[in-house]
Design a protein around this motif. Sequence first.
Motif, short mmCIF file in Angstrom:
data_model
loop_
_atom_site.label_atom_id
_atom_site.label_comp_id
_atom_site.label_asym_id
_atom_site.label_seq_id
_atom_site.Cartn_x
_atom_site.Cartn_y
_atom_site.Cartn_z
N PHE A 135 11.43 -33.07 -62.24
CA PHE A 135 11.46 -31.79 -62.94
C PHE A 135 10.04 -31.32 -63.26
O PHE A 135 9.72 -30.13 -63.13
CB PHE A 135 12.28 -31.89 -64.23
CG PHE A 135 12.28 -30.62 -65.03
CD1 PHE A 135 13.05 -29.54 -64.63
CD2 PHE A 135 11.49 -30.50 -66.17
CE1 PHE A 135 13.04 -28.36 -65.36
CE2 PHE A 135 11.48 -29.33 -66.90
CZ PHE A 135 12.26 -28.25 -66.50
N ALA A 136 9.18 -32.23 -63.69
CA ALA A 136 7.80 -31.85 -64.01
C ALA A 136 7.09 -31.30 -62.78
O ALA A 136 6.34 -30.31 -62.88
CB ALA A 136 7.05 -33.05 -64.57
N ILE A 137 7.33 -31.90 -61.63
CA ILE A 137 6.72 -31.40 -60.39
C ILE A 137 7.18 -29.98 -60.11
O ILE A 137 6.38 -29.10 -59.73
CB ILE A 137 7.06 -32.34 -59.22
CG1 ILE A 137 6.36 -33.68 -59.39
CG2 ILE A 137 6.67 -31.70 -57.89
CD1 ILE A 137 6.80 -34.73 -58.39
N GLN A 138 8.48 -29.72 -60.29
CA GLN A 138 9.01 -28.37 -60.03
C GLN A 138 8.44 -27.36 -61.03
O GLN A 138 8.06 -26.25 -60.67
CB GLN A 138 10.54 -28.37 -60.09
CG GLN A 138 11.22 -29.42 -59.26
CD GLN A 138 10.68 -29.51 -57.84
OE1 GLN A 138 10.57 -28.50 -57.13
NE2 GLN A 138 10.34 -30.72 -57.41
N PHE A 139 8.40 -27.75 -62.31
CA PHE A 139 7.95 -26.82 -63.35
C PHE A 139 6.48 -26.45 -63.16
O PHE A 139 6.12 -25.26 -63.14
CB PHE A 139 8.16 -27.45 -64.73
CG PHE A 139 7.74 -26.57 -65.87
CD1 PHE A 139 8.57 -25.53 -66.30
CD2 PHE A 139 6.53 -26.74 -66.51
CE1 PHE A 139 8.19 -24.70 -67.34
CE2 PHE A 139 6.13 -25.92 -67.55
CZ PHE A 139 6.97 -24.89 -67.97
N PHE A 140 5.63 -27.44 -63.00
CA PHE A 140 4.21 -27.15 -62.85
C PHE A 140 3.91 -26.55 -61.48
O PHE A 140 2.97 -25.75 -61.33
CB PHE A 140 3.38 -28.41 -63.09
CG PHE A 140 3.37 -28.83 -64.53
CD1 PHE A 140 2.68 -28.09 -65.48
CD2 PHE A 140 4.08 -29.94 -64.95
CE1 PHE A 140 2.68 -28.45 -66.82
CE2 PHE A 140 4.09 -30.32 -66.29
CZ PHE A 140 3.39 -29.56 -67.22
N GLY A 148 5.91 -24.41 -60.08
CA GLY A 148 6.24 -23.01 -60.29
C GLY A 148 5.14 -22.26 -60.99
O GLY A 148 4.85 -21.10 -60.68
N LEU A 149 4.48 -22.91 -61.96
CA LEU A 149 3.38 -22.26 -62.67
C LEU A 149 2.19 -21.99 -61.74
O LEU A 149 1.49 -20.99 -61.90
CB LEU A 149 2.92 -23.14 -63.84
CG LEU A 149 3.89 -23.31 -65.01
CD1 LEU A 149 3.30 -24.25 -66.05
CD2 LEU A 149 4.25 -21.97 -65.65
N TRP A 154 10.92 -22.40 -58.95
CA TRP A 154 11.67 -21.93 -60.12
C TRP A 154 13.17 -22.04 -59.91
O TRP A 154 13.92 -22.21 -60.88
CB TRP A 154 11.26 -20.50 -60.48
CG TRP A 154 9.90 -20.42 -61.08
CD1 TRP A 154 8.83 -19.73 -60.61
CD2 TRP A 154 9.45 -21.08 -62.27
NE1 TRP A 154 7.74 -19.92 -61.42
CE2 TRP A 154 8.08 -20.74 -62.44
CE3 TRP A 154 10.04 -21.94 -63.20
CZ2 TRP A 154 7.31 -21.21 -63.51
CZ3 TRP A 154 9.28 -22.42 -64.25
CH2 TRP A 154 7.95 -22.05 -64.40
N ALA A 155 13.64 -21.94 -58.68
CA ALA A 155 15.06 -22.18 -58.41
C ALA A 155 15.40 -23.62 -58.72
O ALA A 155 16.47 -23.92 -59.28
CB ALA A 155 15.39 -21.85 -56.95
N HIS A 156 14.50 -24.54 -58.39
CA HIS A 156 14.73 -25.95 -58.68
C HIS A 156 14.72 -26.22 -60.19
O HIS A 156 15.65 -26.85 -60.73
CB HIS A 156 13.65 -26.81 -58.02
CG HIS A 156 13.63 -26.70 -56.52
ND1 HIS A 156 12.65 -27.28 -55.75
CD2 HIS A 156 14.47 -26.09 -55.66
CE1 HIS A 156 12.89 -27.03 -54.48
NE2 HIS A 156 13.98 -26.30 -54.40
N ALA A 157 13.67 -25.75 -60.85
CA ALA A 157 13.56 -25.98 -62.29
C ALA A 157 14.70 -25.30 -63.04
O ALA A 157 15.31 -25.88 -63.96
CB ALA A 157 12.21 -25.49 -62.80
#
Length: 250
Positions: free
Chosen positions: A174-179, A181-182, A194-197
């Motif tokens: 999740f951290a990989i997806q969130f950061f 996306g940023l 962002w679809a993943h997160a």
Amino acid sequence: MFPIRDHNPSGRTPYVTYALIVVNVVVFLATLGIEQNSRALMQFYFDWAIIPARVEAGEGFYTLITSMFLHAGFMHIAGNMLFLWIFGDNLEDIMGHVGFLIFYLLAGTGAGLVHVMMSPASLVPTVGASGAIAAVMGGYLLLFPKAKIDILVIFIIFFKIFTIPAWIMLAIWFAIQFFGGLAADPDAGGVAYWAHAGGFVLGAILALPVFLRRGGPAFWNRTHGLPPHPAAHYDPSRIPTVRRSVRRRR
């Protein structure tokens, strides 16, 4: 870091999980022929993939569903189906067949909407079951945070399998997806972070009623975050370390 299996066997046959895998694979194989025709491929994606600008304009809402069954290459579908195979059966076991199917489609649709909201002007077609599978992972984290996961770690020429609690692997993912996306350009192609997160968070939210019906924190107290039935035990998996050969001078 690739999950290869969990130690959380399901108590019933996961027919819906199997069916989703079969449908995804069949659709992928059926669309292989048009990859050689770029014009036909782009038209196909325009008709069936999520194009955020199109959805933002009030068109093609059905693509929030159809895009979940399309994939852009062998590695794309192989990775998605591996994650669905590992985590899907346990949610189907605890939610029931129909409940899991509704969860999967609803969360996948929601993940697609998150992607549209984060890149409303994008004209890049988006395909893949990743948003729905991220939701499965979010639900899994809520219900079985300490279930054991075997992961294959590849670091240059070293290969090793480790067994870790699910919450570590899922939190890192999740951290990989969130950061990611940023850092990513929301209107460019590539991974739909962002679809993943968003799917992951939606999955945890949609699994919350099941968690509360099981007793909420009391469910965790009873199971200690582990599978609510005996965990599977496997013989230790060993992949030999491959070391670069060194030529010695004489």
